[in-house]
Structures are given as C-alpha cells and as structure tokens.
Design a protein around this motif. Structure first.
Motif, PDB file in Angstrom:
ATOM      1  N   ASN A 156       0.631  -1.621  -0.044  1.00  0.00           N
ATOM      2  CA  ASN A 156       0.204   0.092  -0.035  1.00  0.00           C
ATOM      3  C   ASN A 156       0.799   1.380   0.069  1.00  0.00           C
ATOM      4  O   ASN A 156       0.338   2.248  -0.704  1.00  0.00           O
ATOM      5  CB  ASN A 156      -1.111   0.050   1.059  1.00  0.00           C
ATOM      6  N   PHE A 157       2.337   1.166   0.368  1.00  0.00           N
ATOM      7  CA  PHE A 157       2.713   2.643   0.069  1.00  0.00           C
ATOM      8  C   PHE A 157       3.571   2.986  -0.249  1.00  0.00           C
ATOM      9  O   PHE A 157       3.378   4.002  -1.399  1.00  0.00           O
ATOM     10  CB  PHE A 157       4.137   2.037   1.959  1.00  0.00           C
ATOM     11  N   TRP A 158       3.971   1.892  -1.915  1.00  0.00           N
ATOM     12  CA  TRP A 158       3.808   2.158  -2.724  1.00  0.00           C
ATOM     13  C   TRP A 158       2.843   2.249  -4.062  1.00  0.00           C
ATOM     14  O   TRP A 158       3.508   3.349  -4.131  1.00  0.00           O
ATOM     15  CB  TRP A 158       4.403   0.230  -3.757  1.00  0.00           C
ATOM     16  N   LEU A 159       1.881   1.752  -3.255  1.00  0.00           N
ATOM     17  CA  LEU A 159       0.068   2.375  -4.388  1.00  0.00           C
ATOM     18  C   LEU A 159       0.171   3.735  -4.220  1.00  0.00           C
ATOM     19  O   LEU A 159       0.307   4.971  -4.852  1.00  0.00           O
ATOM     20  CB  LEU A 159      -0.401   1.387  -3.962  1.00  0.00           C
ATOM     21  N   GLY A 160       0.658   3.997  -2.605  1.00  0.00           N
ATOM     22  CA  GLY A 160       0.008   5.682  -2.347  1.00  0.00           C
ATOM     23  C   GLY A 160       0.726   6.560  -3.110  1.00  0.00           C
ATOM     24  O   GLY A 160       1.008   7.088  -3.789  1.00  0.00           O
ATOM     25  N   LEU A 161       2.607   6.053  -3.377  1.00  0.00           N
ATOM     26  CA  LEU A 161       3.217   6.776  -3.904  1.00  0.00           C
ATOM     27  C   LEU A 161       3.533   6.403  -5.550  1.00  0.00           C
ATOM     28  O   LEU A 161       3.101   8.303  -6.093  1.00  0.00           O
ATOM     29  CB  LEU A 161       5.137   5.973  -3.709  1.00  0.00           C
ATOM     30  N   MET A 162       2.988   5.709  -6.068  1.00  0.00           N
ATOM     31  CA  MET A 162       2.821   6.093  -7.102  1.00  0.00           C
ATOM     32  C   MET A 162       1.695   6.706  -7.563  1.00  0.00           C
ATOM     33  O   MET A 162       1.183   7.892  -8.627  1.00  0.00           O
ATOM     34  CB  MET A 162       2.214   4.105  -7.939  1.00  0.00           C
ATOM     35  N   VAL A 166       1.557  10.742  -9.611  1.00  0.00           N
ATOM     36  CA  VAL A 166       0.613  10.282 -11.697  1.00  0.00           C
ATOM     37  C   VAL A 166      -0.234  11.681 -11.247  1.00  0.00           C
ATOM     38  O   VAL A 166      -0.817  12.355 -12.038  1.00  0.00           O
ATOM     39  CB  VAL A 166      -0.302   9.131 -11.675  1.00  0.00           C
ATOM     40  N   PHE A 167      -1.152  11.393  -9.698  1.00  0.00           N
ATOM     41  CA  PHE A 167      -2.128  12.358 -10.004  1.00  0.00           C
ATOM     42  C   PHE A 167      -1.907  14.172  -8.996  1.00  0.00           C
ATOM     43  O   PHE A 167      -2.328  15.205  -9.174  1.00  0.00           O
ATOM     44  CB  PHE A 167      -2.831  12.290  -9.467  1.00  0.00           C
ATOM     45  N   SER A 168      -0.766  13.901  -8.055  1.00  0.00           N
ATOM     46  CA  SER A 168      -0.023  15.323  -8.189  1.00  0.00           C
ATOM     47  C   SER A 168       1.010  15.420  -8.513  1.00  0.00           C
ATOM     48  O   SER A 168       0.786  17.250  -8.767  1.00  0.00           O
ATOM     49  CB  SER A 168       0.022  15.073  -6.236  1.00  0.00           C
ATOM     50  N   VAL A 169       1.517  15.211  -9.097  1.00  0.00           N
ATOM     51  CA  VAL A 169       3.411  15.489  -9.402  1.00  0.00           C
ATOM     52  C   VAL A 169       2.925  15.983 -11.422  1.00  0.00           C
ATOM     53  O   VAL A 169       3.324  16.718 -11.483  1.00  0.00           O
ATOM     54  CB  VAL A 169       4.005  14.768  -9.255  1.00  0.00           C
ATOM     55  N   GLU A 170       2.526  15.015 -11.295  1.00  0.00           N
ATOM     56  CA  GLU A 170       2.155  14.719 -13.196  1.00  0.00           C
ATOM     57  C   GLU A 170       1.147  15.960 -13.605  1.00  0.00           C
ATOM     58  O   GLU A 170       0.953  16.436 -14.768  1.00  0.00           O
ATOM     59  CB  GLU A 170       2.646  13.622 -13.907  1.00  0.00           C
ATOM     60  N   LEU A 171      -0.225  15.010 -12.947  1.00  0.00           N
ATOM     61  CA  LEU A 171      -0.973  16.264 -13.461  1.00  0.00           C
ATOM     62  C   LEU A 171      -1.945  16.792 -13.276  1.00  0.00           C
ATOM     63  O   LEU A 171      -2.563  18.034 -12.821  1.00  0.00           O
ATOM     64  CB  LEU A 171      -1.931  14.816 -13.534  1.00  0.00           C
ATOM     65  N   GLY A 172      -1.051  17.220 -11.399  1.00  0.00           N
ATOM     66  CA  GLY A 172      -1.498  18.099 -10.749  1.00  0.00           C
ATOM     67  C   GLY A 172      -2.976  18.165 -10.185  1.00  0.00           C
ATOM     68  O   GLY A 172      -4.025  19.444  -9.913  1.00  0.00           O
ATOM     69  N   TRP A 173      -3.638  17.352 -10.236  1.00  0.00           N
ATOM     70  CA  TRP A 173      -4.785  17.198  -9.539  1.00  0.00           C
ATOM     71  C   TRP A 173      -5.149  17.363  -8.767  1.00  0.00           C
ATOM     72  O   TRP A 173      -5.834  18.308  -8.425  1.00  0.00           O
ATOM     73  CB  TRP A 173      -5.677  16.290 -10.341  1.00  0.00           C
ATOM     74  N   LEU A 174      -4.106  16.220  -7.872  1.00  0.00           N
ATOM     75  CA  LEU A 174      -4.987  16.849  -5.905  1.00  0.00           C
ATOM     76  C   LEU A 174      -3.492  16.745  -5.365  1.00  0.00           C
ATOM     77  O   LEU A 174      -2.724  16.481  -5.626  1.00  0.00           O
ATOM     78  CB  LEU A 174      -5.254  14.740  -5.667  1.00  0.00           C
ATOM     79  N   PRO A 175      -4.572  17.475  -4.004  1.00  0.00           N
ATOM     80  CA  PRO A 175      -3.117  17.698  -2.832  1.00  0.00           C
ATOM     81  C   PRO A 175      -1.826  16.341  -2.252  1.00  0.00           C
ATOM     82  O   PRO A 175      -2.672  15.318  -2.466  1.00  0.00           O
ATOM     83  CB  PRO A 175      -4.001  18.315  -2.149  1.00  0.00           C
ATOM     84  N   THR A 176      -0.943  16.393  -2.040  1.00  0.00           N
ATOM     85  CA  THR A 176       0.124  15.601  -1.565  1.00  0.00           C
ATOM     86  C   THR A 176      -0.243  15.049  -0.044  1.00  0.00           C
ATOM     87  O   THR A 176      -0.627  13.723   0.379  1.00  0.00           O
ATOM     88  CB  THR A 176       1.889  15.511  -2.588  1.00  0.00           C
ATOM     89  N   GLN A 177       0.291  16.104   0.436  1.00  0.00           N
ATOM     90  CA  GLN A 177       0.167  15.735   2.006  1.00  0.00           C
ATOM     91  C   GLN A 177      -1.028  16.285   2.399  1.00  0.00           C
ATOM     92  O   GLN A 177      -1.779  17.645   2.269  1.00  0.00           O
ATOM     93  CB  GLN A 177       1.374  16.809   2.527  1.00  0.00           C
ATOM     94  N   GLY A 178      -1.441  15.838   4.116  1.00  0.00           N
ATOM     95  CA  GLY A 178      -2.560  17.165   4.754  1.00  0.00           C
ATOM     96  C   GLY A 178      -3.483  15.814   4.787  1.00  0.00           C
ATOM     97  O   GLY A 178      -4.040  15.222   3.489  1.00  0.00           O
TER      98      GLY A 178
END
Length: 334
Positions: A156-162, A166-178
């Motif tokens: 699950n930690f690997w899936l979370g990082l992936m 994809v959705f935070s770093v590359e696409l910028g759709w969702l936040p990463t933390q908090g």
C-alpha cells in the motif's frame, strides 16, 4: 422446548464468554510483550526528551521520579497494567500530555479514512466477486480475477507513492499531504481521495477473491437447481438465493478486513502526511516516547479485538453449523 431454548442460550453464552476471555488474555499478552520490548530497546528516552544537551544527575533523577522510571521493571509493569485496566494510558514523555488525550485528537482522522475505505471495499468486493463468479471461465472473469490478484500484491505504501506521482506531481489534480489546506480546520474531500483509494484497493482485491470463491460454491448448490426449476430467471436466482448464502463466509473476512485497514493505516498516513494515529505512532517511535507508543498500540489492539469478538459473535448467530456445534458441546458438558 423451553429446556432446549435454555440449553441453546447457555451454550451460546459459554461460547461467547470463551471468545471474550481469549481476547482479554491476548490483550494482556500484547501489553506484556510490548512493554518488555520497549524496556530492552536501545536508546535513552530521557536524552531524547531533553534534546542534545547534557543531563545532570539531579535532572535525570527528577525526570525518573516524575515518570516512575526509578522503580523496578516488574513494579512499573504492574502499575501500568493496573492503570490500563482503569483507562489510564499514562503521560507522554515528549509533551507531558495524557496519552489518551493525544490519541483522542487523532483517532477521528484515522476513522475518517478507515470507515469509508472499509465500506467502499466491501461493497465493491461483493459486486466484483459476484460478477466474476457469474462469468467464470470467460474473459470478464479473467480480467477481474487477474486484476484482483495484481492489486492485492501491491504494497500500500508503494501504491500511495505511485498515486502521488501520477495524480499530484504529473497531473496536478490532487494534493499530496495533509487533510486540508494550510490554516483550515476539518477535512477537505480532495485531500481524502488518494489515501482513501490506497487503503481500499488491497482490501477490495482480497475480499473480491473470497467473494468469487464463495459465490461459485453457492451457485453449485442444490437450492439453485430448485430455484431454476421453479421458473426463476438466472439473474433472480443469483441475487435472491445464491448471493445471500455466499455472503456468510464474508462475515469473517469483513471483520478481518477492518482490522487490516486499521493496522495498515500507519504506512498510508506516513506516505500522505495524514494526521491520524498512524502518524502519531511513528512520531512516538522516533522520539522514543514509550508511553505514547504503548498507548497507540493498546488502542489499536483493543479496537481490533473488539472487531474480532463482534465478528465471532455475529458469525455464531448467523451460521447454523456453528450453533449446532455449540449445542453439542453444551450437551456434552452437561
């Protein structure tokens, strides 16, 4: 008939009493083992408490007396077990705040992820497992079953990082933390999506496999032939007769699933910086905050034990085979 009813009630009470007693013994064992491991763990909690500054013998003696560290191991253990049984989990070394208060501030955030992920994974698993069983040996079954195995195998930690990449770093759709924008209270929905998906994915895949096997077994039973002979359509027979019977083994699996979600929340909260009990637990380990580590583990253990006890009780009430075994045991004891 009245005597039979009393015997059945007595047998069930004895069965449930054994379950509760076993859970209590397991809780004491967990406290004992963890207390011993923290006692022999390397490091100096007092030095961790004060930071990188010299500690005088007078200050060390004062801190030892404040937290009861000057007492023998066995005495501290007995005092701690007695306190736990009365609901007192001690005081945090790092903040000098009662452990139960620190946990109370975080447990709601953990449940805000655990409960929705449990509900989504259970509903999704029932639907996917039923569809896969109905279409077994076809391409849809192969797709669903293969996907379930693949998703269940992902840490699950690997899936979370992936998902973050994809959705935070590359696409910028969702936040990463908090759990909400800086300075805002409460939980924002967009902050829940990635950790929620991460927590639910593995559990959905596991329960879907169990549901598929149970559904295939249910579809091959005699009552399905009877339902078809009465003129019921295949769809009606499946949802009205096969599905309810296939759900019985899921009772145990669902209880274990919620336990897995709570235990797995530690890594997920770390990955997403979610301020729940998992992040609190990891911070306590890093600071060697013994009382806080013990408190978090005890709360998680008690929660998991309660879930398992409820699961065993519910399974005993709905499974006629177990009720029969309990009755035979009660008659043998009499």
């Amino acid at each position: 008939m009245a005597g039979s009813g009393r015997a059945r009630m007595k047998g069930m009470l004895i069965h449930f009493g054994r379950i509760i007693f076993s859970a209590f013994v397991l809780l004491i064992a967990v406290i004992t083992i963890l207390f011993l491991l923290l006692e022999i763990a390397p490091g100096d909690p007092i030095q961790t408490l004060v930071g990188d500054v010299p500690v005088s013998e007078a200050l060390r003696a004062q801190i030892n007396a404040t937290f009861g560290l000057d007492k023998p191991f066995w005495e501290r253990y007995l005092i701690y077990v007695g306190n736990v049984l009365t609901g007192n989990l001690g005081v945090s070394f790092g903040t000098q705040v009662p452990v139960i208060d620190l946990i109370g501030q975080r447990i709601g955030n953990t449940l805000a992820l655990a409960v929705p992920s449990f509900i989504l994974s259970t509903i999704g698993a029932v639907l996917i497992g039923a569809i896969a069983a109905k279409t077994r040996r076809r391409w849809l079954d192969s797709l669903l079953s293969g996907s379930s195995v693949a998703l269940f195998s992902l840490p699950n930690f690997w899936l979370g990082l992936m998902l973050i990449i994809v959705f935070s770093v590359e696409l910028g759709w969702l936040p990463t933390q908090g759990k909400a924008p800086y300075g805002q209270e409460g939980i924002a929905l967009q902050y829940m999506i990635l950790p929620l998906v991460t927590m639910a994915t593995a559990e959905l895949a596991f329960k879907a496999r169990i549901m598929r096997s149970s559904m295939i077994e249910s579809l091959g039973q005699d009552f399905m032939d009877t339902a078809r002979s009465k003129g019921l359509s295949e769809r009606t027979a499946l949802w009205r007769h096969a599905l309810p019977n296939a759900l019985l083994p899921m009772v145990t699996v669902v209880g274990l699933s919620l336990s897995h979600i709570l235990a797995g929340s530690v890594l997920v909260e770390r990955v997403f910086g979610w301020p729940g009990m998992g992040l609190l637990f990891i911070g306590a380990i890093e600071r060697q905050d013994t009382m806080l580590v013990l408190g978090v583990v005890i709360i998680l253990t008690v929660t998991i034990l309660v879930i398992n006890v409820i699961t065993d009780i519910v399974y005993g009430l709905v499974d006629p085979r177990l009720r029969s075994r309990v009755m035979r045991s009660a008659r043998s004891a009499a």
